[in-house]
Design a protein around this motif. Structure first.
Motif, PDB file in Angstrom:
ATOM      1  N   ARG A 284       0.844  -1.107   0.047  1.00  0.00           N
ATOM      2  CA  ARG A 284       0.140   0.058  -0.102  1.00  0.00           C
ATOM      3  C   ARG A 284       1.018   1.317  -0.015  1.00  0.00           C
ATOM      4  N   GLY A 285       1.840   1.377   0.730  1.00  0.00           N
ATOM      5  CA  GLY A 285       2.867   2.415   1.078  1.00  0.00           C
ATOM      6  C   GLY A 285       3.472   2.978  -0.234  1.00  0.00           C
ATOM      7  N   ASP A 286       3.380   1.958  -1.349  1.00  0.00           N
ATOM      8  CA  ASP A 286       4.467   2.386  -2.414  1.00  0.00           C
ATOM      9  C   ASP A 286       3.353   2.896  -3.498  1.00  0.00           C
ATOM     10  N   LEU A 287       2.082   2.433  -3.079  1.00  0.00           N
ATOM     11  CA  LEU A 287       1.135   3.104  -4.260  1.00  0.00           C
ATOM     12  C   LEU A 287       0.263   4.167  -3.982  1.00  0.00           C
ATOM     13  N   VAL A 288      -0.058   4.275  -2.744  1.00  0.00           N
ATOM     14  CA  VAL A 288      -1.049   5.199  -2.180  1.00  0.00           C
ATOM     15  C   VAL A 288      -0.261   6.581  -1.530  1.00  0.00           C
ATOM     16  N   LYS A 301       3.822   5.177 -11.723  1.00  0.00           N
ATOM     17  CA  LYS A 301       5.130   4.976 -11.703  1.00  0.00           C
ATOM     18  C   LYS A 301       5.547   3.535 -11.385  1.00  0.00           C
ATOM     19  N   LYS A 302       4.742   2.746 -10.659  1.00  0.00           N
ATOM     20  CA  LYS A 302       5.336   1.451 -10.328  1.00  0.00           C
ATOM     21  C   LYS A 302       4.721   0.562 -11.350  1.00  0.00           C
ATOM     22  N   PHE A 312       3.445  -7.403  -8.169  1.00  0.00           N
ATOM     23  CA  PHE A 312       3.311  -8.257  -7.203  1.00  0.00           C
ATOM     24  C   PHE A 312       2.352  -7.297  -5.854  1.00  0.00           C
ATOM     25  N   ILE A 313       1.504  -7.219  -5.584  1.00  0.00           N
ATOM     26  CA  ILE A 313       1.134  -6.286  -4.634  1.00  0.00           C
ATOM     27  C   ILE A 313       0.608  -7.058  -3.289  1.00  0.00           C
ATOM     28  N   ASP A 314       1.572  -7.023  -2.320  1.00  0.00           N
ATOM     29  CA  ASP A 314       1.315  -7.637  -1.033  1.00  0.00           C
ATOM     30  C   ASP A 314       0.123  -7.024  -0.306  1.00  0.00           C
ATOM     31  N   GLU A 315      -0.525  -7.810   0.482  1.00  0.00           N
ATOM     32  CA  GLU A 315      -1.647  -7.148   1.250  1.00  0.00           C
ATOM     33  C   GLU A 315      -2.495  -6.429   0.442  1.00  0.00           C
ATOM     34  N   ALA A 316      -2.902  -6.629  -0.723  1.00  0.00           N
ATOM     35  CA  ALA A 316      -3.621  -5.837  -1.624  1.00  0.00           C
ATOM     36  C   ALA A 316      -5.028  -5.331  -1.011  1.00  0.00           C
ATOM     37  N   TYR A 317      -5.477  -6.073  -0.008  1.00  0.00           N
ATOM     38  CA  TYR A 317      -6.787  -5.665   0.735  1.00  0.00           C
ATOM     39  C   TYR A 317      -6.575  -4.256   1.365  1.00  0.00           C
ATOM     40  N   SER A 318      -5.441  -4.006   1.716  1.00  0.00           N
ATOM     41  CA  SER A 318      -4.959  -3.051   2.533  1.00  0.00           C
ATOM     42  C   SER A 318      -5.588  -1.700   1.660  1.00  0.00           C
ATOM     43  N   LEU A 319      -5.651  -1.804   0.447  1.00  0.00           N
ATOM     44  CA  LEU A 319      -5.980  -0.621  -0.335  1.00  0.00           C
ATOM     45  C   LEU A 319      -7.407  -0.249  -0.456  1.00  0.00           C
ATOM     46  N   THR A 320      -8.097  -1.078   0.400  1.00  0.00           N
ATOM     47  CA  THR A 320      -9.709  -0.493   0.379  1.00  0.00           C
ATOM     48  C   THR A 320     -10.037  -0.836   2.158  1.00  0.00           C
ATOM     49  N   GLY A 328      -7.075   4.828  -1.519  1.00  0.00           N
ATOM     50  CA  GLY A 328      -6.603   3.457  -2.007  1.00  0.00           C
ATOM     51  C   GLY A 328      -7.448   3.157  -3.114  1.00  0.00           C
ATOM     52  N   ILE A 329      -8.859   3.439  -3.219  1.00  0.00           N
ATOM     53  CA  ILE A 329      -9.805   3.436  -4.379  1.00  0.00           C
ATOM     54  C   ILE A 329      -9.028   3.830  -5.543  1.00  0.00           C
ATOM     55  N   GLU A 330      -8.353   5.259  -5.652  1.00  0.00           N
ATOM     56  CA  GLU A 330      -7.593   5.871  -6.483  1.00  0.00           C
ATOM     57  C   GLU A 330      -6.830   4.840  -7.146  1.00  0.00           C
ATOM     58  N   ALA A 331      -6.016   4.062  -6.270  1.00  0.00           N
ATOM     59  CA  ALA A 331      -4.886   3.249  -6.668  1.00  0.00           C
ATOM     60  C   ALA A 331      -5.654   1.958  -7.400  1.00  0.00           C
TER      61      ALA A 331
END
Length: 489
Positions: A284-288, A301-302, A312-320, A328-331
Motif C-alpha cells: 500500500r505504501g508504494d501505491l497510495v 510509476k510502479k 506483485f501487490i502484497d496485502e492488496a486488501y489494505s488498499l480498501t 486506496g480506491i484511486e490506486a
C-alpha cells in the motif's frame, strides 16, 4: 505495553547506531555486516508492529529513521569500495541505499555514475574513447548499464530539479547508446540470443525443487500449459482464448507467495508472454499518496516500472481497508485500467491473507471479473518446516546437531498448535534460526573473551536452542530475544 515495545525498539536502535558507526570508522567489514543484519531484522519487526499495533504512526516514524540510517551506511560502504576500486560491490551498495532512501536525487545520480564506472565508462571522456572499452563480449552488459544509468538520472531529474549537469549526462548517455547501435560490428551482438534465454523446463524444474506447495505447483503448470496450448491453436489458425494472466495468491505469511511470483515472472518470460520477466514487489505504501491526485501518479510509476514483467501487490486488501476518504480506491482504479490497457505487457498478482483477499475481491466486482487465476497457498506441515530449516542452514553455512534439531521440531510443533494460522510458516523458521545465530555470536564472543579456543563457528548446539525454546515458552518476542542477545554481547 505498546509504549514499552516502542521504547525498547528505540533504545535498541540507538545502541545499533553507536555500534555500526564505530565499526564503520574502524572499517571492520565483518562487524559492519553483522550490525546490518541486526538493522534489517529490526526494520522487519517495526513493520510488523506498524501493521498490528495502535501506535502505527510512531512506528512509521521510527522505520523512516532506520531506513535513512540504512541508506547512509550503504552509501558509506559504497564510497569505501570505490576507494578500493571494487566498483561492482560499490554499485550494489549504491543500489541498496536507493532502496531505503530513494527521495534524494543525489543518490540516483551517484548510482548512475558508479554503474557506468563498473563498465569502464566515464561521462567526462569523449564517446569515441569510451567506445574503445566496448566489444562484442561485453556489449550487452554495457548497454544494460547505460540504460540503468539513464533511468537513474531520469528519476533524479523527476525527484529534484533539472540542471545543466543532468542535461549533460542524459545527452552523453543518448550519444553512447546511438554510437553502440550504429556500430556495424557491435550492432550484430545487441539482440538477445534466444539460445541464452532460460527455458521453461529449467524454471519449472526449479519450482519443483521448492518444499511442499503441491497444489501451487500444479496450478502454475496448468497455467503454463494453457498458454502453450493457446499458442499452438494460434499457429494452426484456430481461435484462441484471450490471455488474462492476472492472479490472486491467497495464503498466510511465509507460505512462499513472493518466491512463486518471481518464478512465474521467469516462466512467462520463457514462454514469450513477457519480454523482461522481472518482478516489482509493492504494498500500500508504494501505491497510495497522502494528497488528492498524487496516488494515480505514484501507482502509475510502479506500473511503468513493472511493464513487461509482474507487479506483485502484497496485502492488496489494505488498499480498501481505510475510511471512505482514503485514496486506496484511486490506486485500484489506476490498476484496473492498467490491467485492461496493458494485458499483453503486464501481469498483476494480488496477494494476502485468504479471508481478507476474498472480502477484497467481493467489494471490487470489476477487479474480480478480470482475474481468472486464483491460487491458494496452504500452511506448511511441521515436517516441511524442518525441511525448510535444513535448506536455510545450508544457505547460511551452519549445521545443527541432532538434539538441537529435536528442540527445533518441538518449538515448531508448539507454535503451529498455538497459532495454527498465524505462526509465520517459513518466516517463523527463518526468525528462529536468525535468533539462534545471534545467540551463537553472543556466546562465542563471551567464550573467546574468557580464553576459550577451538570453537566450531558453524555449529548450533542444543544449548542455543534451549534458550530460544525457553524464551518462546515465556512469551518473549523475537525482538526482545535479539535485544537480550545483543546486550549480552
Amino acid at each position: 505495553m505498546q509504549n514499552e515495545k516502542l521504547h525498547l525498539l528505540q533504545h535498541s536502535f540507538d545502541d545499533l547506531i553507536e555500534d555500526i558507526e564505530g565499526s564503520l570508522q574502524e572499517e571492520n567489514e565483518a562487524m559492519i555486516h553483522y550490525h546490518l543484519l541486526r538493522a534489517y531484522r529490526m526494520r522487519t519487526r517495526i513493520q510488523e508492529f506498524q501493521r498490528t499495533e495502535a501506535q502505527s504512526r510512531e512506528y512509521q516514524v521510527l522505520k523512516a529513521e532506520v531506513d535513512k540510517k540504512l541508506a547512509e551506511w550503504h552509501i558509506w560502504l559504497a564510497k569505501l569500495f570505490e576507494q578500493n576500486h571494487d566498483i561492482e560491490r560499490a554499485e550494489l551498495h549504491r543500489l541498496t541505499a536507493l532502496q531505503y532512501h530513494h527521495e534524494l536525487p543525489e543518490n540516483y545520480f551517484q548510482y548512475a555514475h558508479v554503474t557506468l564506472r563498473k563498465n569502464l565508462l566515464k561521462v567526462d571522456r569523449e564517446i569515441t574513447e569510451n567506445m574503445d572499452y566496448v566489444n562484442k563480449s561485453n556489449v550487452h552488459e554495457v548497454l544494460a548499464a547505460v540504460r540503468r544509468a539513464k533511468f537513474a538520472v531520469r528519476v533524479a531529474e523527476s525527484e529534484g530539479t533539472k540542471t545543466d549537469q543532468t542535461n549533460y549526462v542524459l545527452g552523453w548517455i543518448d550519444e553512447m547508446e546511438k554510437a553502440i547501435e550504429n556500430d556495424k560490428v557491435l550492432s550484430q551482438f545487441t539482440q538477445e540470443n534466444p539460445e541464452e534465454s532460460e527455458s521453461l523446463e529449467q524454471v519449472l524444474a526449479e519450482m519443483n525443487q521448492l518444499i511442499g506447495l503441491h497444489e501451487v505447483k500444479n496450478s502454475v503448470k496448468e497455467i503454463s500449459d494453457w498458454v502453450v496450448f493457446n499458442r499452438l491453436r494460434q499457429d494452426q489458425g484456430f481461435k484462441s482464448d484471450d490471455l488474462s494472466l492476472h492472479m490472486v495468491f491467497a495464503g498466510n505469511p511465509g507460505t512462499g507467495k513472493t518466491t512463486v511470483a518471481r518464478l512465474i515472472a521467469r516462466i512467462f518470460k520463457a514462454l514469450g508472454v513477457l519480454k523482461k520477466g522481472h518482478l516489482v514487489e509493492v504494498d500500500r505504501g508504494d501505491l497510495v499518496a497522502e494528497y488528492v491526485g498524487q496516488t494515480a501518479v505514484k501507482t502509475g510509476k510502479k506500473i511503468q516500472e513493472a511493464m513487461d514483467g509482474v507487479l506483485f501487490i502484497d496485502e492488496a486488501y489494505s488498499l480498501t481497508r481505510s475510511s471512505q476518504n482514503d485514496f486506496g480506491i484511486e490506486a485500484i482504479d489506476t490498476i484496473v485500467k492498467a490491467m485492461e490497457d496493458n494485458r499483453q505487457r503486464l501481469v498483476i498478482i494480488f496477494a494476502g491473507y485468504p479471508k481478507e483477499m476474498d472480502a477484497f475481491l467481493k467489494s471490487n466486482p470489476g477487479l474480480r471479473s478480470r482475474i481468472k487465476n486464483h491460487i491458494h497457498f496452504h500452511d506448511y506441515t511441521v515436517d516441511e518446516l524442518m525441511d525448510i530449516s535444513t535448506l536455510l542452514l545450508q544457505e547460511m553455512q551452519y549445521k545443527m546437531e541432532k538434539d538441537a534439531q529435536d528442540i527445533l521440531r518441538n518449538i515448531l510443533q508448539k507454535s503451529v498448535l498455538k497459532n495454527p494460522h498465524t505462526h509465520g510458516n517459513g518466516r517463523l523458521v527463518r526468525n528462529i534460526l536468525e535468533d539462534a545465530v545471534l545467540n551463537k555470536a553472543s556466546s562465542t564472543v563471551s567464550d573467546v573473551n574468557n580464553g576459550m579456543t577451538g570453537i566450531d563457528l558453524s555449529l548450533l548446539d542444543a544449548d542455543i536452542m534451549r534458550v530460544i525454546e525457553r524464551e518462546m515458552t515465556e512469551g518473549v518476542s523475537s525482538e526482545q530475544r535479539r535485544s537480550r542477545a545483543i546486550e549480552s554481547h
